[in-house]
Each structure stands twice: as C-alpha cells, then as structure tokens.
Design a protein around this motif. Sequence first.
Motif, short mmCIF file in Angstrom:
data_model
loop_
_atom_site.label_atom_id
_atom_site.label_comp_id
_atom_site.label_asym_id
_atom_site.label_seq_id
_atom_site.Cartn_x
_atom_site.Cartn_y
_atom_site.Cartn_z
N HIS A 142 0.57 4.62 4.74
CA HIS A 142 0.64 4.24 3.33
C HIS A 142 0.80 2.73 3.27
O HIS A 142 1.72 2.17 3.86
N SER A 143 -0.09 2.08 2.55
CA SER A 143 -0.01 0.62 2.42
C SER A 143 1.18 0.23 1.56
O SER A 143 1.44 0.83 0.53
N ALA A 144 1.89 -0.78 1.99
CA ALA A 144 3.04 -1.28 1.23
C ALA A 144 2.79 -2.70 0.72
O ALA A 144 3.72 -3.38 0.32
N ILE A 145 1.53 -3.12 0.73
CA ILE A 145 1.19 -4.47 0.26
C ILE A 145 1.29 -4.47 -1.26
O ILE A 145 0.60 -3.73 -1.95
N MET A 146 2.16 -5.30 -1.79
CA MET A 146 2.42 -5.33 -3.23
C MET A 146 2.00 -6.67 -3.82
O MET A 146 1.62 -7.58 -3.10
N GLY A 147 2.07 -6.78 -5.12
CA GLY A 147 1.81 -8.03 -5.83
C GLY A 147 0.56 -7.99 -6.68
O GLY A 147 -0.41 -7.32 -6.35
N MET A 148 0.63 -8.73 -7.78
CA MET A 148 -0.50 -8.89 -8.69
C MET A 148 -0.48 -10.32 -9.18
O MET A 148 0.55 -10.81 -9.64
N GLU A 149 -1.62 -11.01 -9.07
CA GLU A 149 -1.68 -12.38 -9.55
C GLU A 149 -3.09 -12.71 -10.03
O GLU A 149 -4.07 -12.17 -9.54
#
Length: 72
Positions: A2-9
């Motif tokens: 499960h990918s845990a890469i977060m963030g939105m920009e």
Amino acid sequence: MHSAIMGMEVIETNARSVVVKVGAGVEWDALVEWSVRNNFGGIENLSWIPGDVGAAPVQNIGAYGVEFKDVL
C-alpha cells in the motif's frame, strides 16, 4: 503493498487548466474534495469512488460521463 506517499500541491495554473502533484497514497475522494474546495472543476463527478489516487490510472475510474483518462 500500500502506497503511503501523501500530499497535494498545485504545480501550474493557466486560463484553461491546473496541474497538480498528488501522492499515490492520497484517498481519491480527498482529492475530489480538495479540488472542489479550490474551484478546480473536472473531477467532481468522480466523488465517492473508493480507492487511492495511485490506483486511478490503472482502474480508469469513471462516473456520470467523466473518466479519469480525460483529466490525467
């Protein structure tokens, strides 16, 4: 896995489009909600689709006449 890469920009904006960078582990509906809050139209019909952003290109999610491939 499960990918845990977060963030939105926001990467780039112009009169016709917005380019955003979104982590693969972000919940899809959270991206839709964030987009609506920021007045970025185009994926609001894809609300409430379960899954993460990283799976969207593989699944080519779609609803109510909108498909992910059209906004990718």
